[in-house]
Design an enzyme around this catalytic site. Structure first.
Site, short mmCIF file in Angstrom:
data_model
loop_
_atom_site.label_atom_id
_atom_site.label_comp_id
_atom_site.label_asym_id
_atom_site.label_seq_id
_atom_site.Cartn_x
_atom_site.Cartn_y
_atom_site.Cartn_z
N ILE A 89 64.17 60.25 44.42
CA ILE A 89 64.08 59.80 42.90
C ILE A 89 63.87 60.98 41.86
O ILE A 89 63.98 60.82 40.83
CB ILE A 89 63.20 58.65 42.50
CG1 ILE A 89 61.88 58.76 43.24
CG2 ILE A 89 63.85 57.24 43.22
CD1 ILE A 89 61.02 57.60 42.52
N THR A 114 62.88 65.58 41.59
CA THR A 114 62.30 66.68 42.34
C THR A 114 61.64 67.39 41.29
O THR A 114 62.16 67.83 40.26
CB THR A 114 63.75 67.66 42.80
OG1 THR A 114 64.36 66.97 43.55
CG2 THR A 114 63.17 68.97 43.49
N GLY A 115 60.24 67.89 41.71
CA GLY A 115 59.27 68.63 40.77
C GLY A 115 59.30 69.98 41.11
O GLY A 115 59.96 70.39 42.16
N VAL A 124 60.31 63.60 45.13
CA VAL A 124 59.52 62.38 45.05
C VAL A 124 60.63 61.24 45.75
O VAL A 124 61.72 61.27 45.26
CB VAL A 124 59.22 62.11 43.87
CG1 VAL A 124 58.48 60.80 43.51
CG2 VAL A 124 58.18 63.41 43.19
N LYS A 131 55.43 61.76 47.35
CA LYS A 131 56.02 63.17 46.97
C LYS A 131 55.59 63.98 48.05
O LYS A 131 54.40 64.16 48.68
CB LYS A 131 54.95 63.63 45.79
CG LYS A 131 55.39 65.11 45.21
CD LYS A 131 54.67 65.51 44.00
CE LYS A 131 54.67 67.03 43.77
NZ LYS A 131 53.56 67.25 42.72
N ASP A 134 50.91 71.93 33.01
CA ASP A 134 52.39 71.70 33.31
C ASP A 134 52.59 70.27 32.63
O ASP A 134 53.32 69.65 33.02
CB ASP A 134 52.80 71.68 34.58
CG ASP A 134 54.36 72.02 34.54
OD1 ASP A 134 55.10 72.23 33.45
OD2 ASP A 134 55.03 71.75 35.61
#
Ligand SMILES: *[C@@H]1O[C@H](CO)[C@@H](O)[C@H](O)[C@H]1NC(C)=O
Ligand SMILES: *[C@@H]1O[C@H](CO)[C@@H](O)[C@H](O)[C@H]1NC(C)=O
Ligand SMILES: *[C@@H]1O[C@H](CO)[C@@H](O)[C@H](O)[C@H]1NC(C)=O
Ligand SMILES: *[C@@H]1O[C@H](CO)[C@@H](O)[C@H](O)[C@H]1NC(C)=O
Ligand SMILES: *[C@@H]1O[C@H](CO)[C@@H](O)[C@H](O)[C@H]1NC(C)=O
Ligand SMILES: *[C@@H]1O[C@H](CO)[C@@H](O)[C@H](O)[C@H]1NC(C)=O
Ligand SMILES: *[C@@H]1O[C@H](CO)[C@@H](O)[C@H](O)[C@H]1NC(C)=O
Ligand SMILES: *[C@@H]1O[C@H](CO)[C@@H](O)[C@H](O)[C@H]1NC(C)=O
Ligand SMILES: *[C@@H]1O[C@H](CO)[C@@H](O)[C@H](O)[C@H]1NC(C)=O
Ligand SMILES: *[C@@H]1O[C@H](CO)[C@@H](O)[C@H](O)[C@H]1NC(C)=O
Ligand SMILES: *[C@@H]1O[C@H](CO)[C@@H](O)[C@H](O)[C@H]1NC(C)=O
Ligand SMILES: *[C@@H]1O[C@H](CO)[C@@H](O)[C@H](O)[C@H]1NC(C)=O
Length: 828
Positions: A538, A540-541, A546, A560, A660
């Site tokens: 769902i 992408t960090g 994730v 994650k 962040d």
């Protein structure tokens, strides 16, 4: 004001009005008045006499005062007052000689603590379009002479101490669009003649002492969008003519003495979003026609005498968010069947006469209260696929049979006062995570803990909590990691408690503390995601992807997963541990909950509370979601973020810097509340270590000093918060706006032109004031010098206290005004 800025001001008046969309076509400022010098002199004398503008005495031309606008002929057309006069004797409305302003169009005297009554001489202001006397202490009655001000578009006497009845002469105000009379002590009935005010868009009469019945003539108000008659002593039926109020969005009739039945004609109000009829004496059935209200968001019928069955269609309405039917005489079974899941966020059916059993689809509701009914039978064994159930109250029924352990995964559950047989089924009790539960006091209330700190040591509740009837309250938050040794000890405890067998050996390096029921494990997650198949991804960090994972119990979590390559990189391993360590120490209602984690030679992952509505970034970039995020929800998101960051900076030792903060790292639950997430780059502000570091963070959100000094401080988060706060209100990243903030052309932008144009401008004064406050604070957070930025604690406190900013009219506020220290100082 001088002549050139006057043109500007008149222009802005033409475009947008006071908190509303009301004035555009109506204020037409004539430039051709021929005022002679004696008029001008009398106006000046009246302004000086009032004593309200003594700050400007050194400026000889009164037309150049900030508070005053004149037409070309030099006659006063706008008077704005918002400062509380310094002495008691100056705080009287009579101080302003009303007869001296033949050309006045806007009289705005807001929150000046003015006393006295409204003089009948006010009728001499025949050109008046806006009369705004809200938030004062005015007494006496509303003068009948107001009826002669036929140019009036807005009449606000909101929040004073006015008595007497509403004069029927107000029906002569044929141009009136907003009539705001809430929060006074007005008596008598609503005059039937007000039905002649066909231009009316908003009629606010909440919190008065109005009696009599609602005149059916109000049904003629075809343009009416908001009708607030709540908290009065109004009797009789709701007129069936209300079905003609085609434009109505919001109808509040709560807290009156209304009787009779709900007219089925209300089902015709296709644009209705909020229908509040609670706390009356309404009888009869819920009309099936209400299910035709396809835009309805909240239906509140609690505390009446409504009987009969609940129409099943109420649970299948596309936009319904909250359904409150408690404390009535509703009977029959709970008509939750064939639901499209997820359905409604909050359903309260408590204190009724419902019988039958609990339907199997309760998992489609987020927050369900069925307490104080006559329900029988067993609790369904599975919450069902896609379950979003999070809070469940079944107390005071006659439920029997087994309880299933997935109930233990709910944030709140109350099963007390039933006939469950705990002697035969210890399943649930065995899985109550008493070693990590919160103090009961914080759970009994329906609110999640806010600043409760996590106790790092496992705690065991005393055995006396096993008394019957048992109240089972479960909060699945785990906050305990003290290194591998403690973990090992911890597991020994956990497994001996739950008689769990085999899992640890089978799954190898499972280091999870999340297993309060001892079963959910590494393999479950691998299985549920088909070994992290892309279709479950769902997002992408920066450090991993994730996945949405539905566990065998039905519970949905977000996992994650760090990419394998990265997982083997020592620096990522470090950041992973950093994130875990930090999150387990953090416990706050606006910070995403860490359920647990897995360290395995194949992969590393973190298991979080699942956020149904995705990220703030996603919501703002999706037109449908963005419209659901109305102004008050957006302000709440910003408040939630501020609380979370304030907690990290000021309530954690050592302070935690997120580093962040972006709109992608703010997640939203099904109630659109904000949760700060992704601590991949966070770091403890350890006084012993250097605060210098490589630049991390996301372009567009990084504080300027990071780029060249590499010094990290809390003020970096403050800057990023300012960016996200503006983004939330603008609906898009404020990049160019921020970089051009020092230009006067940017500063001249009006606030209303900055806001997300997908939403109508704020209708409620509270929203307008909150928006001004947020923007002013966000601008302060964006100061170039870190020292000049406020702390997150200051920001959170200001937002929390909701102290009102200077009540300049919304349409007139420019960015420059929100940047000036004067205005900021008044509330920081
Ligand atoms: C100015 O207007 C007032 C009334 O508005 C009038 O009484 C007076 O005679 C006028 N004076 C001149 C010089 O026109
Ligand atoms: C009037 O006085 C204020 C301070 O009271 C000052 O800031 C302002 O510059 C003065 N204006 C003029 C035109 O003298
Ligand atoms: C108010 O203004 C009018 C017109 O300028 C004037 O005739 C009257 O005397 C004033 N009243 C007071 C109390 O100053
Ligand atoms: C009413 O006005 C007072 C100031 O006079 C203010 O403190 C209060 O919050 C206002 N109440 C409402 C409901 O607007
Ligand atoms: C205003 O409303 C009243 C009662 O609803 C009605 O009798 C009257 O004729 C109306 N007046 C006008 C001017 O429309
Ligand atoms: C409703 O508002 C529209 C647009 O402002 C206006 O044209 C119309 O006349 C109003 N309707 C009534 C019944 O007055
Ligand atoms: C309005 O009235 C309701 C019901 O009496 C009360 O709960 C509420 O506090 C009142 N609001 C204000 C601002 O006075
Ligand atoms: C309902 O709202 C829609 C969208 O805002 C609008 O187009 C429509 O005209 C409204 N319906 C009525 C009857 O006002
Ligand atoms: C409204 O509801 C009634 C009863 O449920 C139904 O018969 C009717 O068709 C509905 N009307 C519309 C316009 O949907
Ligand atoms: C529920 O109550 C109604 C009367 O209110 C009764 O007719 C019905 O049989 C009851 N149903 C069950 C399952 O007990
Ligand atoms: C609850 O249910 C049990 C078994 O069905 C029954 O014996 C008992 O009378 C019920 N109690 C109440 C208060 O209805
Ligand atoms: C947490 O919430 C409780 C109850 O709502 C409140 O009393 C307490 O002050 C809050 N704590 C903080 C730190 O806001």
């Amino acid at each position: 004001m001088n002549q050139s800025s006057m043109a500007n001001c008149v222009c802005s008046l033409l475009i947008m009005a006071l908190y509303n969309m009301l004035l555009p076509s109506v204020i037409v400022t004539s430039m051709t008045h021929s005022s002679n010098s004696s008029t001008i002199n009398e106006e000046r004398q009246a302004l000086l006499q009032s004593g309200w503008w003594n700050d400007y005495l050194n400026i000889s031309d009164h037309c150049a005062w900030d508070a005053i606008t004149c037409n070309e002929a030099g006659s006063v057309i706008i008077i704005l007052g918002w400062k509380i006069p310094p002495s008691e004797e100056l705080r009287r409305l009579q101080n302003l000689n009303m007869t001296a302003f033949p050309n006045l169009e806007v009289l705005y005297l807001y929150g000046m603590s003015l006393r006295g009554s409204i003089p009948k001489e006010i009728s001499t202001l025949t050109k008046l379009t806006d009369l705004y006397l809200s938030n004062n202490h005015l007494q006496g009655s509303i003068p009948v002479e107001l009826g002669s001000l036929t140019q009036l578009v807005l009449l606000s006497l909101y929040n004073n101490s006015l008595t007497g009845s509403i004069p029927s002469t107000l029906s002569q105000l044929v141009n009136l669009r907003y009539l705001l009379l809430s929060f006074n002590q007005l008596e008598g009935a609503i005059p039937a003649e007000l039905g002649n005010l066909t231009q009316l868009i908003g009629f606010y009469l909440s919190n008065n002492s109005i009696t009599g019945s609602i005149p059916s003539s109000l049904g003629q108000l075809q343009n009416l969008t908001i009708l607030l008659l709540d908290s009065n002593r109004i009797q009789g039926p709701i007129p069936e003519e209300f079905g003609n109020l085609k434009s109505l969005h919001i109808l509040y009739l709560s807290n009156n003495l209304l009787t009779s039945t709900i007219p089925p004609t209300l089902g015709r109000l296709e644009n209705l979003t909020h229908l509040f009829l609670d706390s009356n004496q309404i009888e009869g059935h819920i009309p099936l026609e209400l299910a035709n209200l396809s835009n309805l968001d909240t239906l509140h019928l609690s505390q009446n005498k409504i009987s009969g069955l609940i129409p099943p269609k109420l649970f299948q309405m596309g936009k319904m968010h909250s359904l409150y039917l408690s404390s009535n005489l509703l009977s029959g079974s709970i008509p939750i069947e064939n639901l499209k899941c997820p359905s409604i966020a909050t359903v309260d059916l408590s204190y009724n006469l419902l019988n039958g059993s609990i339907p199997s689809q309760i998992g489609c509701v987020n927050n369900l209260d069925l307490s104080h009914n006559f329900l029988k039978g067993e609790v369904p064994s599975l919450l069902g696929k896609n379950s979003i159930l999070d809070r469940l109250d079944l107390s005071y029924n006659n439920l029997t049979g087994k309880l299933y352990k997935e109930l233990a995964t709910l944030t709140y559950i109350n099963l007390s006062y039933n006939s469950f047989d705990f002697s035969q089924d210890l399943d649930l009790k065995a899985h109550i995570p008493d070693y990590c539960s919160f103090p009961r006091d914080s759970l009994i209330s329906h609110n999640p803990p806010n600043f409760t700190s996590c106790d790092p040591s496992p705690q065991t509740n005393s055995p006396t909590s096993k008394a019957k009837p048992i109240t089972v309250i479960v909060l699945p938050i785990i906050g305990i990691i003290l290194g591998v040794i403690l973990l090992a000890l911890y597991f020994a405890r956990c497994f001996s408690k739950t008689k769990f067998e085999g899992g640890l050996a089978k799954n190898g390096d499972l280091f999870s503390v999340w297993n309060y029921d001892g079963k959910v494990a590494f393999e479950d997650i691998i299985e549920a995601t088909e070994d992290f198949h892309i279709k479950y991804c769902i997002g992408t960090g920066a450090y991993g992807s994730v996945y949405r994972v539905q566990l065998p119990t039905g519970k949905i979590v977000a996992v994650k997963k760090l990419h394998q390559m990265e997982a083997q990189n020592p620096s990522f391993d470090k950041s992973f541990r950093n994130e875990v360590k930090m999150l387990t120490e953090i416990c706050h209602r606006n910070i995403v909950k860490l359920h647990g984690f897995c360290l395995h030679n194949r992969c590393m992952f973190l298991v979080y509370q699942y956020m149904e509505s995705g990220s703030l970034f996603y919501a703002l970039n999706n037109d449908v979601e963005a419209q659901e995020l109305n102004w008050s929800k957006r302000v709440n998101i910003i408040k939630g973020m501020a609380n979370a960051l304030s907690y990290m900076h000021h309530d954690c030792t050592p302070p935690i810097i997120h580093r962040d903060v972006t709109s992608s790292n703010v997640l939203l639950n099904s109630h659109l509340q904000a949760f700060v997430s992704d601590f991949g780059t966070a770091r403890l502000l350890d006084p012993d270590s250097s605060n210098q570091t490589l630049v991390v963070g996301t372009y567009g959100y990084i504080a300027p000093e990071l780029a060249y000094t590499l010094t990290v401080s809390e003020k970096c988060d403050v800057f990023s918060f300012g960016v996200v706060a503006l983004e939330t209100l603008m609906g898009r990243h404020p990049g160019e706006f921020i970089s051009s903030l020092s230009n006067s052309s940017t500063q001249n932008i009006l606030l209303k032109d900055l806001l997300d144009s997908r939403l109508p401008l704020p209708v409620f004064p509270k929203d307008a004031q909150d928006i001004m406050l947020v923007v002013a604070l966000a601008l302060a957070c964006l100061c170039f010098q870190p020292k000049s930025r406020p702390s997150m604690q200051q920001v959170a406190q200001e937002l929390c206290a909701s102290k009102l900013p200077p009540p300049l009219p919304f349409y007139k506020i420019s960015i420059a005004q929100l940047m000036t220290p004067d205005i900021l100082l008044s509330f920081i």
